[in-house]
Enzyme design. Structure first.
Site, mmCIF file in Angstrom:
data_model
loop_
_atom_site.group_PDB
_atom_site.id
_atom_site.type_symbol
_atom_site.label_atom_id
_atom_site.label_comp_id
_atom_site.label_asym_id
_atom_site.label_seq_id
_atom_site.Cartn_x
_atom_site.Cartn_y
_atom_site.Cartn_z
ATOM 1 N N GLU A 178 0.737 -0.740 -0.110
ATOM 2 C CA GLU A 178 -0.365 -0.132 -0.131
ATOM 3 C C GLU A 178 0.893 1.737 0.180
ATOM 4 O O GLU A 178 1.466 1.468 1.175
ATOM 5 C CB GLU A 178 -1.154 0.103 1.095
ATOM 6 C CG GLU A 178 -2.089 1.142 1.047
ATOM 7 C CD GLU A 178 -2.775 1.270 2.232
ATOM 8 O OE1 GLU A 178 -3.479 1.949 2.764
ATOM 9 O OE2 GLU A 178 -2.562 -0.048 2.757
ATOM 10 N N GLY A 185 3.050 2.307 10.603
ATOM 11 C CA GLY A 185 3.381 1.590 11.742
ATOM 12 C C GLY A 185 2.914 0.204 11.711
ATOM 13 O O GLY A 185 3.662 -0.783 12.363
ATOM 14 N N GLU A 216 -5.568 -3.189 13.113
ATOM 15 C CA GLU A 216 -5.112 -3.187 11.604
ATOM 16 C C GLU A 216 -6.140 -4.533 11.610
ATOM 17 O O GLU A 216 -6.200 -5.526 10.444
ATOM 18 C CB GLU A 216 -3.295 -4.249 11.799
ATOM 19 C CG GLU A 216 -2.424 -2.366 12.059
ATOM 20 C CD GLU A 216 -2.546 -1.587 10.899
ATOM 21 O OE1 GLU A 216 -3.405 -1.931 9.760
ATOM 22 O OE2 GLU A 216 -2.955 -0.467 10.555
#
Length: 660
Positions: free
Chosen positions: A76, A217, A254
């Site tokens: 991404e 992150g 996530e």
């Protein structure tokens, strides 16, 4: 027919075949940025392209790269095109079967998305392989591959329907003893998503990999999340309570992407807030349920004001859903994430919890397995709640932070309190004039004795009165509260129900009433911060004029009432004892800021609080210090935060310490 155009980035083409036959020269063109198949046959076809990548030399950390002893991917937003030629857009959904081969000595662990189909040694070689299959269509930005010398901790989770899911967190050898809290956070996240949103996990395995080199992150790749190890590893010897809370939040974020981002993804990158803002809202709600809801809300608002409000007020202001970008990686901003989350929260406040849940259920039902848009998302809520959300959609199309001004007046003869509310929004680049936003304003009335006052208003709808939420969707609105025996104090924007800059004409005595008695914890904290800033500005002015800092005993007395919540929510009381920072004070003063005067004024107010509350703070600290057993759980962290806050103020108010 039209050519097939595939994206790439710095890729050398090794070989190209169509249905098993080598493509002749002239049938295609390959450049470092694109592969073109000029005249593809008008039928299903198999195009095989061979590429070579050098992970160790890939210093962009996008695509396939080397991190320590491991190979891993980050795709991404547009990293997959650095691995192979592809239609690298989020609306191209495909199923993937991935075979990974490696030398056993170099990469004993081979991972990809989905479920493990088969694995083993390749006969006659020193190599081994693993085949992974993800049955859920996904965009290529969610592709993941990891291989390397890693070790794992393992667990198992049983879903609400009784399916067993194998869990593993892979880390570098020797670090597995620090991954236990992350595993616990993962299991709590999975259970919470079932209970809060009805979302059950959908694969047989869920893997997390923690690496030391990662330029985000964490990343929500389907079934194989990749993290910077900062958000996975923690040891009681070195980690702070904030570290543990950060791990909990990012692990949850996530995981929650499995449904809001993976199962349902973005049609294009202009819809980025659809997955990020919604998932930030979900992880904030999770943290609020796991820890202290008021503290979570205070932390969210502080972050919004510190990072997103300045972004909205500067040359980089942009819509929650942008209309143009030069580089998509530049749009992973506080506006997309934090303001995007606030818009979702407002939607819940506007519609109510039941209608919001119905809207979410309809969204999951209609959009599962698709790449969708903000318009489709909002339409689900419009149908579920039976209301028009056209005006609310302006939050996605207009940049800037609205300013809400509320003026109050009291008519003792008729017992009427009148609120005159007005909203405006400063111009931002490309948007000189704004249409009014839809502002849900949570409210309540508090008597001078601290009791809630029943609010009767001829200007509010039955729904607004029942839910204590006023809706301001025009530039101005007047709301009268009638039949009151005495003038109450209005508590406005409860829970920070809309991301606005609020300006009221509340007096200091009225703010003291809210600090001491408001039933909304966020507004108690906000009133204390607003009042403290006023006192500090006054003290700064006195110091600059050479006058002594004025004493403010009333503030300490109001804060004393907050200490009564210590047993119920110690983390919140710790927040309430923390004064605004010098940066907050500087923003309020605005110009000609005197850093030394600001520091001295803040220290003087801390000292005064320490002296005023010395008896209560000593008792509080002694009680909390008696239990010195360590645990990273939220309740223990809250008690430690309050113990330290009490000690901080005691030290500030100690005359001997001041003399030194």
């Amino acid at each position: 027919g039209l050519p097939v155009l595939l994206d790439c980035d710095e890729l050398p083409l090794g070989a190209a075949t169509l249905d098993g036959m080598a493509l002749p020269e002239g049938a295609f063109a390959a450049t470092p940025n694109q592969f073109a198949l000029h005249q593809p046959p008008q039928r299903p076809l198999v195009l095989t392209l061979e590429t070579a990548v050098d992970p160790a030399a890939n210093l962009k950390l996008m695509g396939l790269y080397r991190s320590g002893s491991a190979y891993c991917t980050q795709c991404e937003a547009e990293g997959f095109r650095r691995i192979t030629y592809f239609l690298d857009r989020p609306d191209v959904l495909s199923t993937y079967t991935v075979r990974v081969e490696a030398e056993r000595a170099e990469a004993p662990v081979l991972l990809s998305n989905g479920n493990l189909v088969e694995a083993g040694a390749i006969v006659g070689t020193s190599r081994h392989y693993a085949v992974w299959h993800d049955p859920h269509p996904k965009p290529c930005y969610l592709f993941a591959l990891v291989g390397g010398d890693l070790t794992a901790i393992r667990d198992r989770f049983t879903t609400a329907s009784g399916r067993a899911v194998d869990l593993a967190i892979y880390v570098e050898p020797g670090k597995q003893d620090r991954a236990g809290y992350a595993m616990d956070a993962l299991k709590r996240s999975m259970r919470w998503d079932e209970e809060a949103f009805g979302r059950e996990y959908d694969l047989d395995v869920f893997n997390i990999v923690a690496v030391s080199d990662f330029n985000m992150g964490a990343m929500e790749n389907k079934g194989l999340n990749v993290f910077n190890e900062k958000y996975v590893l923690a040891s009681p010897r070195t980690a702070t309570d904030a570290d543990y809370a950060g791990i909990e939040t990012v692990i949850a974020h996530e995981y929650f992407h499995n449904w809001t981002g993976n199962r349902i993804t973005c049609r294009d990158w202009f819809q980025l807030c659809l997955k990020e803002g919604l998932t930030v809202f979900r992880d904030h709600e999770f943290s609020a349920d796991q820890r202290s809801r008021p503290v979570r809300r205070i932390a969210d608002v502080r972050a919004l004001r510190a990072s997103q409000f300045p972004e909205d007020a500067g040359p980089l202001a942009h819509n929650v859903r942008p209309t143009v970008y030069r580089e998509i990686n530049n749009f992973y901003t506080a506006t997309i994430y934090e303001k995007g989350s606030e818009v979702i929260r407002m939607l819940k406040v506007l519609l109510g919890a039941d209608s919001f849940r119905r809207g979410m259920d309809l969204y999951f039902e209609r959009c599962d397995g698709t790449a969708t848009t903000i318009e489709v998302f909002l339409q689900c809520f419009a149908v579920a709640a039976g209301r028009d959300l056209t005006a609310f959609a302006r939050w996605y199309h207009q940049s800037g932070t609205p300013e809400l001004k509320v003026a109050t007046s009291w008519d003792a003869a008729s017992g009427t309190l009148t609120l005159e509310m007005a909203q405006s929004c400063p111009p931002t680049p490309g948007q000189e004039r704004k249409e009014p936003f839809t502002l849900p304003i949570g409210f309540g009335l508090v008597s001078g004795r601290g009791e809630p006052v029943a609010a009767c208003s001829p200007d509010l709808s039955a729904e607004e009165s029942e839910r204590s939420v006023m809706i301001l969707d025009e530039a101005h609105r007047r709301v009268r509260f009638t039949g009151l025996a005495e003038r109450p104090v209005p508590s406005l924007l409860r829970g920070f129900s809309a991301p606005v800059r609020l300006e009221t004409d509340l007096t200091e005595d009225e703010l003291l009433t809210l600090v001491a008695h408001d039933h909304d914890s966020f507004n108690r904290w906000q009133a204390s911060q607003t009042l403290a800033v006023r006192l500090l500005v006054r003290s700064v002015a006195a110091l600059r004029d050479g006058r002594p800092v004025p004493n403010e005993p009333g503030f300490g007395q109001a804060i004393r009432r907050l200490l009564g919540q210590a047993a119920h929510d110690p983390a919140f009381v710790a927040q309430a004892l923390s004064l605004p920072g010098e940066a907050d004070l500087a923003r309020e003063i605005g110009r000609d800021v005197d850093p030394q005067a600001s520091h001295l004024a803040r220290e003087a107010l801390r000292a005064e609080l320490g002296r005023t509350l010395a008896g209560e703070l000593e008792t509080l600290h002694r009680t909390l210090a008696a239990d010195d057993r360590y645990s990273p759980d939220a309740a223990s962290a809250g008690r430690r935060a309050l113990r330290n806050a009490a000690l901080d103020l005691l030290a500030a108010g100690d005359p001997a310490d001041g003399a030194r």
